[in-house]
Write an enzyme that holds these catalytic residues in place. Structure first.
Site, PDB file in Angstrom:
ATOM      1  N   GLU A  13      -5.265  -8.600  -0.187  1.00 54.81           N
ATOM      2  CA  GLU A  13      -6.076  -8.159   0.954  1.00 54.81           C
ATOM      3  C   GLU A  13      -7.503  -7.971   0.466  1.00 54.81           C
ATOM      4  OE1 GLU A  13      -4.797  -4.964   3.508  1.00 54.81           O
ATOM      5  OE2 GLU A  13      -2.666  -5.453   3.215  1.00 54.81           O
TER       6      GLU A  13
ATOM      7  N   GLU B 191       0.830  -1.213   0.000  1.00 50.22           N
ATOM      8  CA  GLU B 191       0.000   0.000   0.000  1.00 50.22           C
ATOM      9  C   GLU B 191       0.863   1.260   0.000  1.00 50.22           C
ATOM     10  OE1 GLU B 191      -3.083  -0.123   2.987  1.00 50.22           O
ATOM     11  OE2 GLU B 191      -4.074  -1.830   2.034  1.00 50.22           O
TER      12      GLU B 191
END
Length: 502
Positions: free
Chosen positions: A305, A173
């Site tokens: 995720e 991320e």
């Protein structure tokens, strides 16, 4: 009547086992208390890994485990987590709750856990606050079977032979907690960092994963691929990455994770399921961009995720992301996994967030107690899809249900595969919280000789507690009739079903 047509003759793609992967982060009680209790704990364990959790996860045939994060990955310095435990540095987990980490669970412990589970390893490296040297030396420490400072240090710390790193993620991320980077800046860093993920054993290649987009940020995917595929030419650039990640969480509103995990009404039910189903558009559009740069589909999409993100349970640390798990989560898992199956030509891995005690976990623990969530039972039923071939299937007669036009969802959703022994696995979801559905399954050629069916069902708010751990469980479903066309049955409301046809 809803009719499911199955063309067993038409194979649509291979379903990688890793699509049924899991994610473990140093977050809340996922690692400590959930997976790892230490060798001196009164809770039964093998080398610190709690036995009840490991045995339950082995039942799922967990194919791959991602670690150490998540946001934690980009503040994790691996050297702090090796060597004698009483000499390991302590650190404050600034991302999740501000708690002190004693680093008693590190590289050696992660590989010990994966060896107990019998699963592949996915290690996520630190780009946000780490250096190229640090990442390169970690790979050397883990995988070099030779003479070097890092390999020698590994031996001093008790591991003679190297481990197998199956997957390595270069950052996490990086558009957010991993450094708040722009896509072109991250792409240039990725090109540099991945260069030093050396493959010391040509018979054990490391699958390199590039940090991808947040949900429907299509610009990130386009820019990262453009920058990684320019100069050198595309054939060489394929060596830069084997996978590109994407993260997607189903919240009550787009981009906002909120709402009780257990106290919700039908409006929220349909809102959440509509958000869960929106992942198909996200995957389709990212795939289209990837096809532009990689038409041969050499690069896998890694949904490493995904899951539901609700409010934490009242009275718990908000930084620990501990939430309950209802039939709403079970249906979210069921429809998501069916979608991943149907996109198996591009999707090569998916990791639900997270494995124990965090977000949409499959297991919850409290001291010596352990329970299996509704999501666990869905994964247990769906495990038969692992390593199978997706076959063509479609529904006729299915409608749309919901309370708002923009949040309508299909009343039934499916995917079908066939394994190497010729056994069909059919997984179905009835998304109606109140109404059963009359179902017919039409088979192209197979004449059923044996049928095994399982179901997870309940009210939309049903969940398990440590006092009543079997409110929602996997049960045998026997009300299926064999017909001259295939199968016939009534599918209960708010349910996930698995049928095996031999």
């Amino acid at each position: 009547m809803i009719t499911l047509y199955i063309n067993e003759n038409k194979k649509m793609g291979h379903i990688n086992p890793e699509i049924y992967g899991h994610f473990s982060e140093h977050l809340g009680r996922c690692i400590y208390e959930g997976l790892y209790v230490g060798e001196n704990s009164e809770i039964p364990n093998v080398n610190g890994m709690r036995t009840d959790v490991v045995e339950a996860l082995k039942e799922l045939k967990v194919p791959v485990l991602r670690w150490p994060g998540g946001c934690f990955a980009d503040e994790y310095h691996w050297k702090d987590g090796v060597g004698p435990k009483d000499k390991r540095k302590k650190m404050v987990n600034t991302n999740w709750g501000g708690v002190t980490e004693d680093n008693s669970f590190g590289t050696h412990e992660f590989f010990e856990l994966c060896e107990q589970l019998g699963c592949k390893t996915y290690v996520n490296g630190n780009v946000g606050s780490g250096t190229v040297q640090e990442m390169s030396e970690w790979v050397e420490y883990m995988t070099l079977d030779g003479v070097s400072p890092m390999a020698d240090w590994r031996r001093e710390n008790g591991r003679e032979k190297p481990w197998k790193v199956d997957y390595f993620g270069v950052g996490n991320e990086n558009w957010g907690c991993g450094g708040n980077m722009t896509p072109d800046y991250y792409a240039h860093l990725y090109r540099r960092y991945q260069t030093y993920i050396r493959c010391y054993d040509k018979n054990a290649p490391i699958f390199k994963i590039c940090g991808g987009a947040n949900a429907d940020d299509y610009e990130w995917t386009d820019v990262v691929l453009r920058e990684c595929f320019r100069n050198p030419a595309p054939p060489e650039a394929h060596g830069f990455m084997d996978g590109l990640s994407v993260h997607y969480y189903a919240g009550v509103e787009k981009g906002i994770h909120k709402g009780s995990a257990t106290d919700f009404d039908e409006a929220v039910w349909f809102n959440t399921l509509a958000r869960a189903l929106y992942i198909e558009e996200v995957l389709t559009r990212h795939s289209a961009i990837m096809d532009t740069y990689d038409p041969e589909k050499k690069i896998g999409m890694m949904v490493d995720e995904w899951g539901c993100w609700h409010d934490v349970e009242p009275g718990t640390n908000p930084g620990f992301l501990y939430q309950q798990n209802t039939m709403r989560d079970a249906l979210t898992a069921g429809v998501s996994l069916n979608i991943f199956n149907k996109h198996c030509d591009r999707i090569k891995m998916a990791c639900i967030a997270q494995i124990v005690n965090v977000l949409q976990s499959v297991i919850l623990t409290e001291g010596k107690k352990m329970l299996l969530t509704p999501t666990y039972h869905v994964f247990h039923m769906y495990k038969h899809h692992q390593d199978a071939e997706l076959v063509e299937s479609w529904l006729e007669g299915a409608g749309k249900i919901g309370l708002k036009e923009q949040e309508m969802v299909p009343d039934v959703q499916e995917s079908v595969s066939v394994d190497k022994d010729g056994v069909l696995t059919i997984t179905l979801n009835n998304l109606s919280p109140e109404e059963e559905r009359q179902m017919e399954v039409v088979l192209t050629k197979k004449e059923p000789s044996r049928i095994e069916a399982k179901i997870v069902r309940g009210r939309m708010q049903s969940y398990n507690t440590f006092e009543e751990p079997e409110q929602v469980k996997e049960e045998a479903f026997t009300q299926i009739q064999v017909t001259d066309r295939g199968l016939s049955f009534t599918m209960p409301a708010c349910s996930v079903m698995m049928i095996r046809v031999k």
